[in-house]
Motif scaffolding. Structure first.
Motif, PDB file in Angstrom:
ATOM      1  N   GLY A   1      -1.220 -16.334  -5.696  1.00  0.00           N
ATOM      2  CA  GLY A   1      -0.535 -15.673  -4.593  1.00  0.00           C
ATOM      3  C   GLY A   1      -0.066 -14.277  -4.941  1.00  0.00           C
ATOM      4  O   GLY A   1       1.001 -13.843  -4.472  1.00  0.00           O
ATOM      5  N   ASN A   2      -0.879 -13.551  -5.697  1.00  0.00           N
ATOM      6  CA  ASN A   2      -0.421 -12.243  -6.183  1.00  0.00           C
ATOM      7  C   ASN A   2      -1.433 -11.121  -5.944  1.00  0.00           C
ATOM      8  O   ASN A   2      -1.474 -10.150  -6.698  1.00  0.00           O
ATOM      9  CB  ASN A   2      -0.086 -12.335  -7.673  1.00  0.00           C
ATOM     10  CG  ASN A   2      -1.302 -12.662  -8.533  1.00  0.00           C
ATOM     11  OD1 ASN A   2      -2.356 -13.039  -8.022  1.00  0.00           O
ATOM     12  ND2 ASN A   2      -1.155 -12.521  -9.839  1.00  0.00           N
ATOM     13  N   ILE A   3      -2.246 -11.256  -4.909  1.00  0.00           N
ATOM     14  CA  ILE A   3      -3.209 -10.193  -4.611  1.00  0.00           C
ATOM     15  C   ILE A   3      -2.473  -9.046  -3.914  1.00  0.00           C
ATOM     16  O   ILE A   3      -1.807  -9.233  -2.896  1.00  0.00           O
ATOM     17  CB  ILE A   3      -4.369 -10.715  -3.757  1.00  0.00           C
ATOM     18  CG1 ILE A   3      -5.116 -11.816  -4.530  1.00  0.00           C
ATOM     19  CG2 ILE A   3      -5.320  -9.577  -3.384  1.00  0.00           C
ATOM     20  CD1 ILE A   3      -6.281 -12.423  -3.796  1.00  0.00           C
ATOM     21  N   PHE A   4      -2.622  -7.866  -4.465  1.00  0.00           N
ATOM     22  CA  PHE A   4      -1.839  -6.702  -4.041  1.00  0.00           C
ATOM     23  C   PHE A   4      -2.626  -5.886  -3.012  1.00  0.00           C
ATOM     24  O   PHE A   4      -3.778  -5.516  -3.260  1.00  0.00           O
ATOM     25  CB  PHE A   4      -1.520  -5.848  -5.266  1.00  0.00           C
ATOM     26  CG  PHE A   4      -0.641  -4.658  -4.992  1.00  0.00           C
ATOM     27  CD1 PHE A   4       0.561  -4.801  -4.313  1.00  0.00           C
ATOM     28  CD2 PHE A   4      -1.005  -3.390  -5.413  1.00  0.00           C
ATOM     29  CE1 PHE A   4       1.383  -3.707  -4.072  1.00  0.00           C
ATOM     30  CE2 PHE A   4      -0.196  -2.288  -5.176  1.00  0.00           C
ATOM     31  CZ  PHE A   4       1.004  -2.454  -4.492  1.00  0.00           C
ATOM     32  N   PRO A   5      -2.032  -5.557  -1.860  1.00  0.00           N
ATOM     33  CA  PRO A   5      -2.781  -4.850  -0.804  1.00  0.00           C
ATOM     34  C   PRO A   5      -2.792  -3.325  -0.910  1.00  0.00           C
ATOM     35  O   PRO A   5      -3.269  -2.659   0.019  1.00  0.00           O
ATOM     36  CB  PRO A   5      -2.046  -5.293   0.471  1.00  0.00           C
ATOM     37  CG  PRO A   5      -0.642  -5.517   0.035  1.00  0.00           C
ATOM     38  CD  PRO A   5      -0.730  -6.061  -1.369  1.00  0.00           C
ATOM     39  N   ASN A   6      -2.291  -2.763  -1.998  1.00  0.00           N
ATOM     40  CA  ASN A   6      -2.333  -1.299  -2.204  1.00  0.00           C
ATOM     41  C   ASN A   6      -1.905  -0.517  -0.966  1.00  0.00           C
ATOM     42  O   ASN A   6      -2.673   0.288  -0.423  1.00  0.00           O
ATOM     43  CB  ASN A   6      -3.752  -0.850  -2.599  1.00  0.00           C
ATOM     44  CG  ASN A   6      -4.128  -1.292  -3.988  1.00  0.00           C
ATOM     45  OD1 ASN A   6      -3.323  -1.229  -4.903  1.00  0.00           O
ATOM     46  ND2 ASN A   6      -5.348  -1.780  -4.138  1.00  0.00           N
ATOM     47  N   PRO A   7      -0.677  -0.692  -0.510  1.00  0.00           N
ATOM     48  CA  PRO A   7      -0.278  -0.095   0.776  1.00  0.00           C
ATOM     49  C   PRO A   7       0.065   1.384   0.693  1.00  0.00           C
ATOM     50  O   PRO A   7       1.229   1.767   0.680  1.00  0.00           O
ATOM     51  CB  PRO A   7       0.968  -0.917   1.139  1.00  0.00           C
ATOM     52  CG  PRO A   7       1.556  -1.282  -0.180  1.00  0.00           C
ATOM     53  CD  PRO A   7       0.409  -1.464  -1.123  1.00  0.00           C
ATOM     54  N   THR A   8      -0.956   2.220   0.641  1.00  0.00           N
ATOM     55  CA  THR A   8      -0.711   3.669   0.667  1.00  0.00           C
ATOM     56  C   THR A   8      -1.833   4.351   1.431  1.00  0.00           C
ATOM     57  O   THR A   8      -3.018   4.070   1.193  1.00  0.00           O
ATOM     58  CB  THR A   8      -0.601   4.261  -0.743  1.00  0.00           C
ATOM     59  OG1 THR A   8      -0.565   5.682  -0.667  1.00  0.00           O
ATOM     60  CG2 THR A   8      -1.767   3.850  -1.618  1.00  0.00           C
ATOM     61  N   HIS A   9      -1.469   5.218   2.352  1.00  0.00           N
ATOM     62  CA  HIS A   9      -2.508   5.821   3.190  1.00  0.00           C
ATOM     63  C   HIS A   9      -3.396   6.780   2.406  1.00  0.00           C
ATOM     64  O   HIS A   9      -4.491   7.106   2.866  1.00  0.00           O
ATOM     65  CB  HIS A   9      -1.909   6.498   4.419  1.00  0.00           C
ATOM     66  CG  HIS A   9      -1.029   7.678   4.155  1.00  0.00           C
ATOM     67  ND1 HIS A   9      -1.481   8.857   3.642  1.00  0.00           N
ATOM     68  CD2 HIS A   9       0.298   7.864   4.377  1.00  0.00           C
ATOM     69  CE1 HIS A   9      -0.496   9.721   3.548  1.00  0.00           C
ATOM     70  NE2 HIS A   9       0.604   9.147   3.977  1.00  0.00           N
ATOM     71  N   GLY A  10      -2.973   7.221   1.228  1.00  0.00           N
ATOM     72  CA  GLY A  10      -3.836   8.076   0.419  1.00  0.00           C
ATOM     73  C   GLY A  10      -5.132   7.373   0.052  1.00  0.00           C
ATOM     74  O   GLY A  10      -6.227   7.950   0.151  1.00  0.00           O
ATOM     75  N   LEU A  11      -5.030   6.125  -0.386  1.00  0.00           N
ATOM     76  CA  LEU A  11      -6.212   5.326  -0.719  1.00  0.00           C
ATOM     77  C   LEU A  11      -7.076   5.099   0.508  1.00  0.00           C
ATOM     78  O   LEU A  11      -8.309   5.262   0.465  1.00  0.00           O
ATOM     79  CB  LEU A  11      -5.767   3.980  -1.302  1.00  0.00           C
ATOM     80  CG  LEU A  11      -6.860   2.920  -1.471  1.00  0.00           C
ATOM     81  CD1 LEU A  11      -7.899   3.354  -2.500  1.00  0.00           C
ATOM     82  CD2 LEU A  11      -6.242   1.578  -1.859  1.00  0.00           C
ATOM     83  N   PHE A  12      -6.446   4.733   1.622  1.00  0.00           N
ATOM     84  CA  PHE A  12      -7.208   4.408   2.824  1.00  0.00           C
ATOM     85  C   PHE A  12      -7.884   5.643   3.407  1.00  0.00           C
ATOM     86  O   PHE A  12      -9.012   5.566   3.896  1.00  0.00           O
ATOM     87  CB  PHE A  12      -6.290   3.746   3.847  1.00  0.00           C
ATOM     88  CG  PHE A  12      -5.603   2.508   3.326  1.00  0.00           C
ATOM     89  CD1 PHE A  12      -6.269   1.613   2.512  1.00  0.00           C
ATOM     90  CD2 PHE A  12      -4.281   2.238   3.637  1.00  0.00           C
ATOM     91  CE1 PHE A  12      -5.656   0.478   2.020  1.00  0.00           C
ATOM     92  CE2 PHE A  12      -3.644   1.114   3.159  1.00  0.00           C
ATOM     93  CZ  PHE A  12      -4.328   0.225   2.348  1.00  0.00           C
TER      94      PHE A  12
END
Length: 737
Positions: free
Chosen positions: A291-302
């Motif tokens: 239960g530790n998958i990280f969604p990388n929440p930053t619009h720079g990556l997206f």
């Protein structure tokens, strides 16, 4: 890829935006010395305010308009009052109310103020003494006919009394952000963490349930409270969230659990997830089981993935698409929870999710749709400034004018307009020491509030109930709404906005977004956002230049529809370097001479670099000697008809500088060598103004407060000449004999 090529072509067409102007030296600058009287004089607009505020019922969304409960539409032309200022003593509150009323503002956005009134060591309770002052301020605005809105949460700063309600109080309390004023707040993390969300909700509900003793109304029942914003400049895609999560392991673990549960529901197993994502896209040590998958929440990556996929003509990576979809759903979940709590108090006014963008392409549109789900679309943007950032200091100046590229800079924010929602521009300003700041408010008024049909404007910020004595603000540095080059133009601009002098464009074409298709990376047009910090620029299949033609809003559809943009060459004459509005009232020249002409029934005007250009505006003509100037001719009456007007206001400004201020121009750059000091000096405007029906009129010079003087200018052959070096003013009155 065809769409990307269009973007590149259009960006190249607007390359003049990078060119800085080297102004000619001028003489005769004069001190700006208003008495700051609240006497309305000729320019005052208190009588235009429909007092008391709230008399027509609550303001609500109806399609793309703000509409009172009785069916009347309204536009808000206002300003921000921030921080500790909502709690000033009664006498100063009265001064603010009288000042904004005189200059025609019918709304105030109270901003980032809740921090300063916490009580009982809790962030959900308001100090009774400060609340009483706030009550008085709002009651006086209401009485005058000025609406107010709450942008009360700019990072919810936690207090010890909140600790028992939080998963990890110490993690939030000790958070450090790149911007120190947000330290110890719930910024970014609030968008997925229910315990942090409840703090913001409880604070807002408590405020709405408070009874203002001066009106006898709970704020939830007060129709003068025009809007409530859930959070300022924040969303789940915000670039600072990654650093925040590094410092808050409890909340990072919560986010990872939420995402892992979402993925488990979608894919069922780790094996299937790896088959679809590719095992290489799941970092070692992360799994559904843990239960530790990280969604990388930053619009720079997206944004990087979106723009790279466009360039490489390939689909976006599925793991990126899943992360964006999950984050979008968490954002909507928070906003719906907040909306439900606010509506349960009985409040019927306008709601705003937030006012911040989220990168380019898919994440940007997910974020826009989350705000759309709440209510009015609201955005911020800034332009200009220099080496000192928030403060004016010696060094390089961003000295590009907005008029150098049609629809650019501040106006490009309108590419986030949505077809069936009101649009608000709740923070904006052209920042000193840029020399051309006088252009900003007129451009927002004529193109934003006029042609584009925006519904609300709140310049940033009014820190004093008078004009500032310096080029820079006396409270907010480069953010100076109390400049004569800004609020000094409001007697003309507010009249124009309230009368709807500039005809709103019909929707020429829509950029169609089917939200379920975003999960597959399917978007029928390109959308690119370039961001500094507070300054943003927008382009794509629809470019900023096209905003000078008319409306090309986003439309959220119930099925996938291709976006088709018609040929703009009828209005965009590239050989002549001009863009005409589809309504025929505005024209934007760029290239050799960068200026806008305004030709409406109630207002004529010129904005920008039109030196020695005879600008013909129906029966009127304006020709100025100044390299740069803003000149408006406005009917003073509510009728808005210059052909029959008995009193006409001429407003004429150019640049402003502190005494002793010095710029150096070298190698394509502008450097501020010296900031200077008081008094503030205005560059005189020299111009010839003529019309066919002026022979029965006289021209009277007004002082800096808009009061009549005993000085007059001769009218000859239906025309007259203004010379600021002699008259030492920015206001003139054309009056029927």
């Amino acid at each position: 890829m065809k769409q990307l090529l269009i973007v590149l072509i259009f960006v190249a067409a607007g390359s003049s935006l990078t060119a800085q102007k080297v102004p000619e030296k001028s003489t005769g600058w004069f001190p700006f010395t208003p008495a700051n009287t609240v006497e309305p004089g000729i320019i005052g607009m208190e009588s235009w305010l429909d007092a008391p505020a709230g008399k027509h019922g609550f303001v609500q969304n109806k399609g793309d308009k703000l509409v009172f409960e009785n069916g009347e539409t309204v536009k808000f032309w206002g300003t921000n009052i921030c921080s500790r200022l909502p709690y000033v003593e009664a006498e100063k509150a009265d001064s603010f109310v009288n000042f904004v009323a005189k200059y025609g503002m019918n709304a105030v956005r109270f901003h980032k103020f809740s921090w300063y009134a916490y009580f009982n060591n809790k962030s959900t309770e308001f100090d009774p003494e400060k609340f009483e002052r706030f009550d008085y301020f709002q009651a006086k605005l209401r009485e005058k006919g000025i609406y107010y809105g709450w942008s009360h949460i700019y990072g919810h700063r936690v207090m010890p009394g909140d600790s028992s309600h939080l998963l990890a109080y110490s993690e939030i309390k000790n958070l450090k952000y790149p911007w120190s004023h947000l330290n110890g707040t719930t910024s970014s993390l609030v968008n997925f963490a229910p315990d942090l969300q409840q703090l913001s909700i409880d604070l807002t509900v408590n405020m709405l349930n408070h009874v203002n003793p001066h009106t006898g109304l709970r704020y939830a029942d007060d129709p003068a409270l025009a809007f409530i914003e859930f959070q300022n400049e924040d969303n789940i895609f915000w670039s600072a969230i990654g650093k925040s999560l590094e410092q808050a392991p409890t909340y990072k673990a919560l986010l990872c659990r939420q995402f892992s549960q979402w993925l488990k529901k979608k894919y069922g197993s780790q094996t299937e997830l790896e088959n679809v994502w590719g095992a290489a896209n799941i970092p070692e040590g992360e799994s559904l089981e843990q239960g530790n998958i990280f969604p990388n929440p930053t619009h720079g990556l997206f944004s990087w993935e979106y723009e790279t996929a466009l360039k490489e003509n390939r689909p976006m990576a599925i793991h990126i698409l899943d992360k964006m979809r999950f984050l979008y759903e968490k954002q909507v979940e928070f906003y719906k929870k907040f909306e439900k709590a606010v509506r349960e108090t009985g409040y019927k006014g306008v709601l705003v999710g937030s006012c911040w963008q989220a990168g380019s392409g898919i994440s940007h549109l997910y974020n826009l749709h989350a705000d759309y789900e709440v209510g009015m679309i609201d955005r911020h943007n800034y332009f200009g400034g220099g080496a000192g950032g928030h403060r004016m200091t010696e060094g390089k100046v961003n000295n590009v004018p907005l008029v150098a590229q049609p629809g650019s800079g501040l106006l490009s924010t309108g590419l986030q307009d949505v077809v069936d929602r009101p649009f608000s521009f709740s923070e904006w300003m052209s920042l000193v020491p840029n020399e051309w700041t006088a252009e900003a408010a007129p451009l927002i008024a004529v193109y934003g509030m006029g042609l584009q049909g925006w519904d609300a404007s709140f310049s940033f910020a009014t820190d004093i109930p008078r004009f500032s004595k310096y080029l820079q603000s006396e409270g907010h540095g480069v953010y100076n709404a109390t400049s004569p080059l800004h609020i000094g133009l409001y007697p003309a601009l507010a009249r124009m906005v309230y009368r709807n002098d500039v005809t709103e464009s019909p929707v020429i074409a829509t950029r169609n977004v089917y939200v379920p298709s975003l999960a597959d990376g399917k978007l029928g047009f390109s959308e690119l956002v370039k961001q500094g910090y507070d300054d943003k620029s927008f382009t794509g299949t629809v470019t900023p230049e096209m905003l000078a033609i008319g409306r090309f809003p986003i439309q959220f559809t119930d099925r996938y529809i291709e976006t088709e943009i018609p040929d703009a060459l009828e209005y965009w004459k590239k050989d002549a370097e001009s863009v005409s509005a589809a309504t025929g009232e505005l024209n934007w020249s760029y290239g050799e001479k960068d200026f806008v002409s305004v030709n409406t029934k109630g207002t004529k005007g010129v904005i920008g670099f039109a030196q020695n250009e005879m600008v013909k505006l129906g029966d009127w003509e304006i020709e100025t000697e100044n390299p740069f100037a803003v000149i408006f001719i406005t009917d003073l009456s509510e009728k808005g008809d210059l052909a029959t007007a008995e009193k006409i206001l001429v407003t004429a400004v150019a640049r402003a500088q502190n005494t002793g201020m010095e710029y150096v121009y070298a190698e394509g750059e502008t450097i501020l060598k010296s900031e200077g000091d008081r008094p503030l000096l205005l560059e005189p405007v020299k111009a010839k103004i003529s019309a066919k029906n002026l022979k029965n009129f006289e021209v009277v010079i007004l002082d800096h407060d808009g009061l009549i003087t005993d000085q007059k200018i001769p009218v000859q052959k239906s025309g007259f000449t203004i010379d600021g070096e002699e008259s030492k003013t920015m206001y003139y009155l054309i009056i029927k004999k």
